[in-house]
Design a protein around this motif. Structure first.
Motif, PDB file in Angstrom:
ATOM      1  N   ASP A 174       0.863  -1.176   0.000  1.00 39.73           N
ATOM      2  CA  ASP A 174       0.000   0.000   0.000  1.00 39.73           C
ATOM      3  C   ASP A 174       0.900   1.226   0.000  1.00 39.73           C
ATOM      4  N   PRO A 175       0.979   1.951  -1.091  1.00 42.71           N
ATOM      5  CA  PRO A 175       0.125   1.858  -2.272  1.00 42.71           C
ATOM      6  C   PRO A 175       0.547   0.706  -3.194  1.00 42.71           C
ATOM      7  N   LYS A 176      -0.367   0.361  -4.099  1.00 41.81           N
ATOM      8  CA  LYS A 176      -0.085  -0.677  -5.081  1.00 41.81           C
ATOM      9  C   LYS A 176       0.996  -0.186  -6.031  1.00 41.81           C
ATOM     10  N   ARG A 177       1.858  -1.089  -6.452  1.00 39.99           N
ATOM     11  CA  ARG A 177       2.987  -0.733  -7.311  1.00 39.99           C
ATOM     12  C   ARG A 177       2.843  -1.283  -8.720  1.00 39.99           C
ATOM     13  N   LEU A 178       1.679  -1.827  -9.049  1.00 39.47           N
ATOM     14  CA  LEU A 178       1.408  -2.402 -10.360  1.00 39.47           C
ATOM     15  C   LEU A 178       0.089  -1.866 -10.880  1.00 39.47           C
ATOM     16  N   SER A 179       0.040  -1.562 -12.183  1.00 36.65           N
ATOM     17  CA  SER A 179      -1.237  -1.160 -12.750  1.00 36.65           C
ATOM     18  C   SER A 179      -1.593  -1.958 -14.002  1.00 36.65           C
ATOM     19  N   PHE A 180      -0.665  -2.777 -14.493  1.00 35.71           N
ATOM     20  CA  PHE A 180      -0.914  -3.559 -15.702  1.00 35.71           C
ATOM     21  C   PHE A 180      -0.840  -5.050 -15.391  1.00 35.71           C
ATOM     22  N   LEU A 181      -1.816  -5.798 -15.918  1.00 37.19           N
ATOM     23  CA  LEU A 181      -1.826  -7.246 -15.703  1.00 37.19           C
ATOM     24  C   LEU A 181      -0.618  -7.933 -16.331  1.00 37.19           C
ATOM     25  N   ASP A 182      -0.178  -7.460 -17.512  1.00 34.83           N
ATOM     26  CA  ASP A 182       0.982  -8.113 -18.130  1.00 34.83           C
ATOM     27  C   ASP A 182       2.233  -7.896 -17.295  1.00 34.83           C
ATOM     28  N   HIS A 183       2.305  -6.787 -16.562  1.00 40.73           N
ATOM     29  CA  HIS A 183       3.433  -6.543 -15.673  1.00 40.73           C
ATOM     30  C   HIS A 183       3.392  -7.533 -14.503  1.00 40.73           C
ATOM     31  N   ALA A 184       2.206  -7.752 -13.957  1.00 42.94           N
ATOM     32  CA  ALA A 184       2.065  -8.710 -12.859  1.00 42.94           C
ATOM     33  C   ALA A 184       2.418 -10.124 -13.326  1.00 42.94           C
ATOM     34  N   LEU A 185       1.989 -10.487 -14.525  1.00 40.57           N
ATOM     35  CA  LEU A 185       2.308 -11.805 -15.070  1.00 40.57           C
ATOM     36  C   LEU A 185       3.815 -11.958 -15.253  1.00 40.57           C
ATOM     37  N   TYR A 186       4.447 -10.936 -15.801  1.00 43.90           N
ATOM     38  CA  TYR A 186       5.896 -10.945 -15.976  1.00 43.90           C
ATOM     39  C   TYR A 186       6.602 -11.136 -14.632  1.00 43.90           C
ATOM     40  N   LEU A 187       6.185 -10.373 -13.620  1.00 41.94           N
ATOM     41  CA  LEU A 187       6.814 -10.489 -12.305  1.00 41.94           C
ATOM     42  C   LEU A 187       6.664 -11.892 -11.741  1.00 41.94           C
ATOM     43  N   GLY A 188       5.478 -12.465 -11.871  1.00 42.54           N
ATOM     44  CA  GLY A 188       5.259 -13.828 -11.381  1.00 42.54           C
ATOM     45  C   GLY A 188       6.212 -14.822 -12.022  1.00 42.54           C
ATOM     46  N   ARG A 189       6.385 -14.722 -13.331  1.00 45.10           N
ATOM     47  CA  ARG A 189       7.325 -15.618 -14.027  1.00 45.10           C
ATOM     48  C   ARG A 189       8.740 -15.408 -13.525  1.00 45.10           C
TER      49      ARG A 189
END
Length: 127
Positions: A94-109
């Motif tokens: 908090d606050p959130k540091r991601l706003s794009f789903l493809d960014h979250a997917l990339y980070l997970g990988r």
């Protein structure tokens, strides 16, 4: 017949070359802290200029992709596993540091790749 490891790598290498829009909420530098047994992700803020380049919010200068910029992270997240680190960033931050789903997917990988490197003793290099 299952694809070979080389064929799977070729698929991922090709997908790594696609255009992705930069996340205006910032970017992460990921590394393994072997001594502490942790996967770490440093978050850096950025702004996106009219050319679509990430720029340093303080200077307005483009941020080089080669890691040459000397900046301080806004926060450093740490986890013992990819899942724990991912939850720190997506559920607890908090606050959130991601706003794009493809960014979250990339980070997970990348977190999974870093965890594998941590467990195997192999070198981790962020894609």
């Amino acid at each position: 017949m299952a694809p070979t490891p080389e064929a799977l790598k070729a698929i991922d290498d090709k997908l790594s070359q696609r255009f992705i829009e930069l996340d205006p909420d910032g970017y992460f530098i990921i590394y393994v802290d072997r001594e502490a047994g942790l996967i770490c992700a440093e978050h850096y803020s950025n702004e996106i200029n009219e050319k679509g380049l990430a720029v340093d919010p303080e200077t307005g200068e483009p941020i080089p992709c080669d890691g040459g910029a000397k900046r301080k992270p806004t926060v450093v997240y740490k986890g013992r596993t990819a899942k724990e680190l991912g939850m720190e960033i997506t559920e607890k931050a908090d606050p959130k540091r991601l706003s794009f789903l493809d960014h979250a997917l990339y980070l997970g990988r990348e977190f999974v790749r870093a965890e594998i490197a941590l467990l195997s003793g192999e070198e981790y290099v962020q894609d």
